[in-house]
Scaffold this active site. Structure first.
Site, short mmCIF file in Angstrom:
data_model
loop_
_atom_site.label_atom_id
_atom_site.label_comp_id
_atom_site.label_asym_id
_atom_site.label_seq_id
_atom_site.Cartn_x
_atom_site.Cartn_y
_atom_site.Cartn_z
N ASP A 1 -19.49 -3.83 -19.71
CA ASP A 1 -19.07 -2.64 -20.46
C ASP A 1 -20.19 -2.20 -21.39
O ASP A 1 -20.86 -3.05 -21.99
CB ASP A 1 -17.84 -2.95 -21.31
N GLU B 1 -19.52 -7.37 -13.63
CA GLU B 1 -18.99 -6.17 -14.27
C GLU B 1 -19.27 -6.27 -15.75
O GLU B 1 -19.14 -7.36 -16.33
CB GLU B 1 -17.48 -6.07 -14.02
N ASP C 1 -11.94 -12.93 -13.99
CA ASP C 1 -12.57 -13.73 -15.04
C ASP C 1 -13.00 -15.10 -14.52
O ASP C 1 -13.73 -15.81 -15.20
CB ASP C 1 -11.57 -13.95 -16.19
N HIS D 1 -15.87 -10.49 -13.94
CA HIS D 1 -15.38 -9.51 -14.91
C HIS D 1 -15.85 -9.86 -16.32
O HIS D 1 -15.45 -10.87 -16.88
CB HIS D 1 -13.85 -9.49 -14.85
N ARG D 2 -16.75 -9.01 -16.83
CA ARG D 2 -17.45 -9.30 -18.11
C ARG D 2 -18.20 -10.63 -17.98
O ARG D 2 -18.37 -11.36 -18.97
CB ARG D 2 -16.48 -9.33 -19.29
N LYS E 1 -17.69 2.86 -21.56
CA LYS E 1 -16.56 2.76 -22.49
C LYS E 1 -16.53 4.00 -23.40
O LYS E 1 -16.82 3.93 -24.59
CB LYS E 1 -16.67 1.49 -23.32
N GLU F 1 -19.25 -0.28 -16.62
CA GLU F 1 -18.15 0.54 -17.11
C GLU F 1 -18.59 1.29 -18.36
O GLU F 1 -19.01 0.67 -19.35
CB GLU F 1 -16.91 -0.30 -17.41
N HIS G 1 -17.26 -4.85 -24.93
CA HIS G 1 -16.04 -4.21 -24.43
C HIS G 1 -15.33 -3.38 -25.49
O HIS G 1 -14.99 -2.22 -25.26
CB HIS G 1 -15.08 -5.26 -23.87
#
Length: 247
Positions: A36, A34, A231, A7-8, A111, A109, A49
């Protein structure tokens, strides 16, 4: 088998949405990353993000008001300088250029639920197609109109509904967009064993976020969730390995 998404990137130990976080995520056993995306003032797709630069970079102000030639000078280490040194906000094409040579999943993702970036969908899809990674890409968003537009523009690229809310008849809602994935917030009524079963019966992939506690990781893997966003991909990889040994 539950897919592990960094995640990120491996953002529990490295500055989020940076190349080092993505690289470490894959090194630490993730099946995918993942990230953003937002647009700069002059239309570059950057991986970040927040709508504002303040929390994760050395600059202040909104991404949308900042030209890329300024943004690329920012230090994006966000408190990790002692361990990683000086890192930059990457362009989407920087990440995909690296990913092109690998073999893992990429969740992008969009944003655009707070700021409606005109043309974002077209720009992101053009970049994904340029690197020929459509079959490994998942597009997700809280802006479900944006997902529907992506579906019209590129129906062959997977789409996933991001939500922190409980959706009425969620399986039917996801299919109405249409999307193939459901990415609900963990520890909400949107993630129950019943919902997981309902979605599985409808052939919709469930990948909750953000799953950082080992107990939650193990439970979702045992429930055969299609994926988790974490994370700490190294924790999830260790639990997956343990479960594989006992099965």
């Amino acid at each position: 088998m539950t897919k592990i998404f960094a995640h990120r990137g491996a953002s529990g130990h490295y500055p989020e949405n940076t190349m080092i976080a993505f690289e470490k995520g894959i090194e630490n056993g993730a099946d995918g990353i993942e990230l953003d995306v937002q647009l700069t003032k002059d239309g570059h797709i950057v991986v970040i993000h927040d709508e504002r630069l303040d929390r994760t970079t050395s600059l202040k102000g909104f991404v949308k008001d900042t030209r890329y030639d300024v943004l690329k000078t920012a230090d994006a280490a966000a408190g990790h300088q002692q361990t990683v040194g000086d890192v930059r906000v990457p362009l989407l094409e920087d990440v995909l250029s690296w990913a092109e040579k690998k073999d893992f999943l990429i969740n992008i993702e969009l944003k655009n639920s707070v700021i409606r970036y005109e043309g974002m969908e077209e720009k992101v899809l053009e970049t994904v197609k340029r690197f020929k990674i459509e079959e490994r890409t998942i597009l997700s968003a809280f802006n479900h109109e944006s997902l529907a537009l992506c579906g019209r523009l590129a129906p062959h690229i997977e789409r996933a509904v991001l939500t922190s809310d409980v959706l009425y008849q969620a399986d039917q809602y996801v299919k109405s967009i249409p999307a193939a994935g459901y990415h609900p917030k963990l520890h909400s009524p949107a993630v129950t064993d019943e919902v997981l079963q309902q979605m599985r019966n409808s052939s919709i992939k469930v990948r909750p976020y953000t799953v950082n506690r080992p107990d939650d990781m193990e439970h979702l893997m045992k429930m055969r969730a299609d994926g988790i966003f974490t994370d700490f991909p190294e924790r999830a990889a260790a639990i997956a390995k343990k479960l594989n040994r006992t099965n």
